[in-house]
Motif scaffolding. Sequence first.
Motif, PDB file in Angstrom:
ATOM      1  N   TYR A  36      35.144  47.292  37.042  1.00 25.10           N
ATOM      2  CA  TYR A  36      35.272  46.048  37.814  1.00 25.10           C
ATOM      3  C   TYR A  36      36.624  45.388  37.549  1.00 25.10           C
ATOM      4  O   TYR A  36      37.287  44.943  38.484  1.00 25.10           O
ATOM      5  CB  TYR A  36      34.215  44.990  37.452  1.00 25.10           C
ATOM      6  N   GLU A  37      36.945  45.334  36.276  1.00 22.46           N
ATOM      7  CA  GLU A  37      38.174  44.619  35.909  1.00 22.46           C
ATOM      8  C   GLU A  37      39.396  45.277  36.511  1.00 22.46           C
ATOM      9  O   GLU A  37      40.242  44.613  37.107  1.00 22.46           O
ATOM     10  CB  GLU A  37      38.305  44.535  34.377  1.00 22.46           C
ATOM     11  N   ARG A  38      39.444  46.637  36.390  1.00 23.13           N
ATOM     12  CA  ARG A  38      40.612  47.327  36.919  1.00 23.13           C
ATOM     13  C   ARG A  38      40.682  47.196  38.431  1.00 23.13           C
ATOM     14  O   ARG A  38      41.740  47.012  39.021  1.00 23.13           O
ATOM     15  CB  ARG A  38      40.567  48.811  36.522  1.00 23.13           C
ATOM     16  N   LEU A  39      39.509  47.279  39.066  1.00 18.60           N
ATOM     17  CA  LEU A  39      39.475  47.169  40.524  1.00 18.60           C
ATOM     18  C   LEU A  39      39.978  45.792  40.955  1.00 18.60           C
ATOM     19  O   LEU A  39      40.805  45.671  41.873  1.00 18.60           O
ATOM     20  CB  LEU A  39      38.053  47.399  41.041  1.00 18.60           C
ATOM     21  N   ASN A  40      39.502  44.738  40.281  1.00 15.61           N
ATOM     22  CA  ASN A  40      39.936  43.387  40.638  1.00 15.61           C
ATOM     23  C   ASN A  40      41.433  43.221  40.449  1.00 15.61           C
ATOM     24  O   ASN A  40      42.098  42.608  41.276  1.00 15.61           O
ATOM     25  CB  ASN A  40      39.178  42.346  39.803  1.00 15.61           C
ATOM     26  N   GLU A  41      41.958  43.819  39.363  1.00 21.71           N
ATOM     27  CA  GLU A  41      43.397  43.726  39.136  1.00 21.71           C
ATOM     28  C   GLU A  41      44.171  44.439  40.237  1.00 21.71           C
ATOM     29  O   GLU A  41      45.113  43.880  40.811  1.00 21.71           O
ATOM     30  CB  GLU A  41      43.770  44.365  37.789  1.00 21.71           C
ATOM     31  N   GLU A  42      43.750  45.676  40.538  1.00 25.01           N
ATOM     32  CA  GLU A  42      44.451  46.468  41.555  1.00 25.01           C
ATOM     33  C   GLU A  42      44.437  45.744  42.898  1.00 25.01           C
ATOM     34  O   GLU A  42      45.435  45.688  43.612  1.00 25.01           O
ATOM     35  CB  GLU A  42      43.772  47.844  41.741  1.00 25.01           C
ATOM     36  N   LEU A  43      43.283  45.203  43.234  1.00 24.46           N
ATOM     37  CA  LEU A  43      43.130  44.589  44.542  1.00 24.46           C
ATOM     38  C   LEU A  43      43.893  43.270  44.624  1.00 24.46           C
ATOM     39  O   LEU A  43      44.525  42.967  45.636  1.00 24.46           O
ATOM     40  CB  LEU A  43      41.636  44.371  44.807  1.00 24.46           C
ATOM     41  N   ALA A  44      43.849  42.512  43.526  1.00 25.99           N
ATOM     42  CA  ALA A  44      44.528  41.210  43.535  1.00 25.99           C
ATOM     43  C   ALA A  44      46.032  41.392  43.669  1.00 25.99           C
ATOM     44  O   ALA A  44      46.728  40.491  44.148  1.00 25.99           O
ATOM     45  CB  ALA A  44      44.193  40.429  42.266  1.00 25.99           C
ATOM     46  N   VAL A  57      27.900  38.334  39.057  1.00 28.56           N
ATOM     47  CA  VAL A  57      29.254  38.160  39.583  1.00 28.56           C
ATOM     48  C   VAL A  57      30.300  38.265  38.479  1.00 28.56           C
ATOM     49  O   VAL A  57      29.986  38.133  37.293  1.00 28.56           O
ATOM     50  CB  VAL A  57      29.395  36.780  40.262  1.00 28.56           C
ATOM     51  N   THR A  58      31.551  38.484  38.884  1.00 28.83           N
ATOM     52  CA  THR A  58      32.662  38.416  37.932  1.00 28.83           C
ATOM     53  C   THR A  58      33.275  37.015  38.005  1.00 28.83           C
ATOM     54  O   THR A  58      33.047  36.287  38.974  1.00 28.83           O
ATOM     55  CB  THR A  58      33.752  39.451  38.255  1.00 28.83           C
ATOM     56  N   PRO A  59      34.062  36.619  36.983  1.00 28.45           N
ATOM     57  CA  PRO A  59      34.690  35.292  37.016  1.00 28.45           C
ATOM     58  C   PRO A  59      35.509  35.125  38.289  1.00 28.45           C
ATOM     59  O   PRO A  59      36.098  36.084  38.799  1.00 28.45           O
ATOM     60  CB  PRO A  59      35.597  35.299  35.781  1.00 28.45           C
ATOM     61  N   GLY A  60      35.536  33.896  38.811  1.00 29.88           N
ATOM     62  CA  GLY A  60      36.318  33.642  40.016  1.00 29.88           C
ATOM     63  C   GLY A  60      35.526  33.757  41.300  1.00 29.88           C
ATOM     64  O   GLY A  60      36.027  33.470  42.376  1.00 29.88           O
ATOM     65  N   TYR A  61      34.273  34.216  41.180  1.00 30.42           N
ATOM     66  CA  TYR A  61      33.442  34.409  42.353  1.00 30.42           C
ATOM     67  C   TYR A  61      33.298  33.124  43.161  1.00 30.42           C
ATOM     68  O   TYR A  61      33.431  33.116  44.381  1.00 30.42           O
ATOM     69  CB  TYR A  61      32.071  34.929  41.913  1.00 30.42           C
ATOM     70  N   PHE A  62      33.025  32.004  42.454  1.00 35.51           N
ATOM     71  CA  PHE A  62      32.762  30.739  43.173  1.00 35.51           C
ATOM     72  C   PHE A  62      34.011  30.263  43.908  1.00 35.51           C
ATOM     73  O   PHE A  62      33.934  29.817  45.046  1.00 35.51           O
ATOM     74  CB  PHE A  62      32.247  29.680  42.196  1.00 35.51           C
ATOM     75  N   ALA A  63      35.147  30.424  43.252  1.00 35.57           N
ATOM     76  CA  ALA A  63      36.395  30.019  43.892  1.00 35.57           C
ATOM     77  C   ALA A  63      36.677  30.912  45.095  1.00 35.57           C
ATOM     78  O   ALA A  63      37.107  30.444  46.153  1.00 35.57           O
ATOM     79  CB  ALA A  63      37.540  30.100  42.890  1.00 35.57           C
ATOM     80  N   ALA A  64      36.396  32.232  44.932  1.00 34.08           N
ATOM     81  CA  ALA A  64      36.683  33.163  46.025  1.00 34.08           C
ATOM     82  C   ALA A  64      35.849  32.834  47.251  1.00 34.08           C
ATOM     83  O   ALA A  64      36.303  32.947  48.382  1.00 34.08           O
ATOM     84  CB  ALA A  64      36.418  34.598  45.564  1.00 34.08           C
ATOM     85  N   LEU A  65      34.601  32.421  47.044  1.00 37.85           N
ATOM     86  CA  LEU A  65      33.731  32.114  48.170  1.00 37.85           C
ATOM     87  C   LEU A  65      33.886  30.692  48.679  1.00 37.85           C
ATOM     88  O   LEU A  65      33.280  30.321  49.676  1.00 37.85           O
ATOM     89  CB  LEU A  65      32.250  32.369  47.795  1.00 37.85           C
ATOM     90  N   GLY A  66      34.694  29.890  47.952  1.00 38.91           N
ATOM     91  CA  GLY A  66      34.854  28.504  48.388  1.00 38.91           C
ATOM     92  C   GLY A  66      33.672  27.637  48.019  1.00 38.91           C
ATOM     93  O   GLY A  66      33.393  26.643  48.687  1.00 38.91           O
ATOM     94  N   MET A  67      32.943  28.006  46.955  1.00 39.24           N
ATOM     95  CA  MET A  67      31.830  27.174  46.488  1.00 39.24           C
ATOM     96  C   MET A  67      32.381  26.135  45.508  1.00 39.24           C
ATOM     97  O   MET A  67      33.515  26.234  45.049  1.00 39.24           O
ATOM     98  CB  MET A  67      30.773  28.051  45.793  1.00 39.24           C
TER      99      MET A  67
END
Lengths: 882, 108
Positions: free
Chosen positions: A555-563, A609-619
């Motif tokens: 998850y972590e690597r994927l989030n880094e690559e994608l970000a 969820v991973t950290p940042g989920y709420f911010a990503a969804l605008g919650m």
Amino acid sequence: MKLLRKIRSRLGGLFCRSRRDAEMEAEMRLHLQLRTERNLAAGLSPEEARAAALQAFGGVEQLKERCRDQWGWRWLDEFARDGAYAVRMLLKSPGFAAVAIFTLALGIGVNTSMFSFFNAVIFRPVPFAAPEGLVRLYHTSPRSFGPHAPADLVDVKAQNEVFAKFAIVDLPSFSLAVPGEPAEQVNVCAVSGDYFAMLGVPPLLGRVFGPAEDQPGHDRVIVLSHQYWMRRFAGDAGIVGRTLRLDGEPMTVIGVMPEAFDYPMLWGSSDLWKPLAMNANIAKVRDGYWLQALARLKPSVSLPQAQANLDTIAGRLSREYPLTNAQSGFYLAPLVKSALDPEQRFNWMIMGLAAAVLLIACANLANLQLARNSGRAREYAIRLALGASRFRLIRQMLTESLVLSLLGGAGGVLGAWWANQALAGRLAQAFELPTFRLSVDSRVLGFALVAAVATAALFGVGPAWLASRVDVNAGLKQAGRGVTGDRSRYRLRQMLIVTELSLSLVLLAGAGYFVHGLYKLARRELGWRMDHLLTARLALPANRYGDVEKCRAFYERLNEELAAVPGVERSVVCDILPVFGFYNSRGVIAEGATAPAAGQEALADINTVTPGYFAALGMKILQGRDFTATDRPGAPAVVIVNQTLARQLWPHESPLGQRIGGPDPTHRDWLEVVGVVNEVGFNFIPLPRTHLQIYRPIAQTGGNYFSVVARTSVAPESLVGALRRAVSRVDPDQAVSRVVSAEQVLALGGSEFGILISGLLTMAVSGLLLSALGLYGVIAQLVVERTTEIGIRIALGARLRSVVWLVLRQGLRLAVVGMLLGLAGAWALARLLGSFMPGIVGQDPLVVAGCSLLLFGVTLLACWLPARRAARVDPMVALRAE
Amino acid sequence: MEKTELLSGTLDLLVLQVLSGGPLHGFAIAEQIHVLSRDVLTVEEGSLYPALYRMEEKGWIEAEWGQSEKGRRAKFYRLTKEGRQQLANERQAWDRVALAIGEVLRNA
């Protein structure tokens, strides 16, 4: 020989009519001649001789008719003549024919199209042996209706006395790789050993699973579906025996099923089947529901008997396992019927609405016929006077109706065929199939034929019967006006119009309920932003990602690559993006509160969820903090709850630092609340099973099946390729599926609603159009019939306005009565729909008012056009015409 | 002259019987029956022709156009094989009924 002669004679009677008639004529003329000569010889005068002969002979024409009767198949002969006559009459009044055929084509077309849908989905022959004995088993609880927990199915299999065969089905997806090619996601149907034996379909190639192959360790065999074999391997006959890698595991292809075995109505289309090997741990799970079950009843067992047996088992389970099974049950539905809607109510409702369109068309046609018959009253009177029987007259009129409705039926089939082309594409999308076959087959044609004949009977019999009651004397004396029982006919026409108007209001309201209900749903504040989100599903194979730590690293690597991809603001991983709801839910209790009885705990939807989920969804994080990188295995187990849950469990205290636990008293698994967020709503689901929502850090729970979600600053669809490349940079063997934007997920999931709405709107508009046409026809006819009266009124000084009102009043009275009846129907329909789709459809005064207004406006227009014509009547012309 | 109604069902029998002597046209059939019954039975045209067409339909008789005695074109009916069989059956049935009725009249 005898039969041959008979057929020849009958066909001769049909086709050589004129010759046979001439022969009969000659024969009888000779007879008369001989008789006259005989009378002359007896001493009568020539006139007397001839008269006596004629008298002895009786009515020559009647005799001829009775002789023709002996030729047999007379009805067919007359039918052909009536048919030809009907066609001639229709050609004479092309306007009437066009309106009638259009009306019928619309009514029959709508129904035929609906039927071909049901034909394709429900009546489609199940491609399994002896399908009537197959049943589908559903798990029921107060909150759900659907899949089963493994342990329940293990118990049903062991304890039931009613099933000859029983199969458990799981529908996971896997990454499939052909050695040397990129991995791809496939839909797998994992089935227990009895599956193929139960369905009784032999493979096209190779073999199917043997009884021992659903045991762990023996399950590395797969059977391909026809469509996947064709799509992926181009129908390679040498595929059997080859090895493919499924989630990295080598699997041997042992067979290919025939094309007919692809039956997506049950659970979508499967690419391949593999044995369902349940290990001992999974077989004990009683609180997770994901498995399907099919069974074949023992030959002597009926469905109610089987249901009774399952009820007994469900009762036993609920006593043994009150924690999980307290309110659970099983529901059996015949496989043939279970494909779409196990209770069938919805199908019947749609078919009923389609039938309402046909009824309106029938009422219209009946009206048109009545109007036409009043113009033809003189013709009927003459025919009756010439000796036609009433029955004969009715039959001739019915033949005309039949000719009309067969033409209309043909038009309807064409229309349905055209509509099906459009519908099939959208259905394929809704069912997630490459194509959806919506054919006009012999069954659909049969349906259209039956509908046409029934329509003819429905709209033909009444008018024909009334017309045949023509008063012969009055009809011949007068010049066309007031020949038939005017009053009763007019009453009938009014009733028909009232029926039409009320039915159209019901149809309009039905469509309106859905449109407005869904509009309201779409406008709801969901508590998260769906725009600019790109999402994809991933399934990490358990053999390479066996523990939480390996998953977390991914998850972590994927989030880094994608970000790092330009255009991506943030990337997170979660169990599920809450477009249509969460996957999982569990009972929760607050620490320190008195624990409720087993099964009565508050139910909360859960997402990981991973950290940042709420911010990503605008919650919004209302209290406390988001998850952080320190919330990992070994650290305190934490949870973030939504505001609803916080208020319910701790109405007077701060939720931060409180702990919640699971329903199992021996194993509470306490979680510490570190944050509070707002509640999220789901699309199309106004009444979720619960409003309580909790979030766990996926780093602590692990999870091989998850969604990756990217918040983008550009159009999310433009980053599909970038997302795929990011995944393959993390793990080149890893497949990704359903790379779409959140809005596309919504559009795909909502396409069924879209189809439903366009179907309902089509019906409503057809109904409205037809009843407006009908009302217009009746009022226009009224104006024609009263032309003289109106002329007199105008001559006597009636004002223009009062003449318009005179006509308008007639129509509006009908409209008001029809709409009052329609309101009652609309109310009943709302109740019915509300029970299918609570929260989406319900009593909706706004819609009813709007539809009534629309209908009223249309009827006003339909009445106003003839009223204006009435006002333009030239009194001199009108009076002279008399 | 007193007219006697034909017993229902006997017309076929009489027509077949008359035709067993050779082909005849419709008028001649009626005449023959009239004469042979010593002017007691009169066959109405209204019954005769439908009966002829019916029997033709059933294949008991067949028709052919020919010359009548005075050189006029006429439609002649002739018994077929099936017609002969039918005649035998109907005669048998008639004899049985007549006998039975006679018995009743004699003994009652």
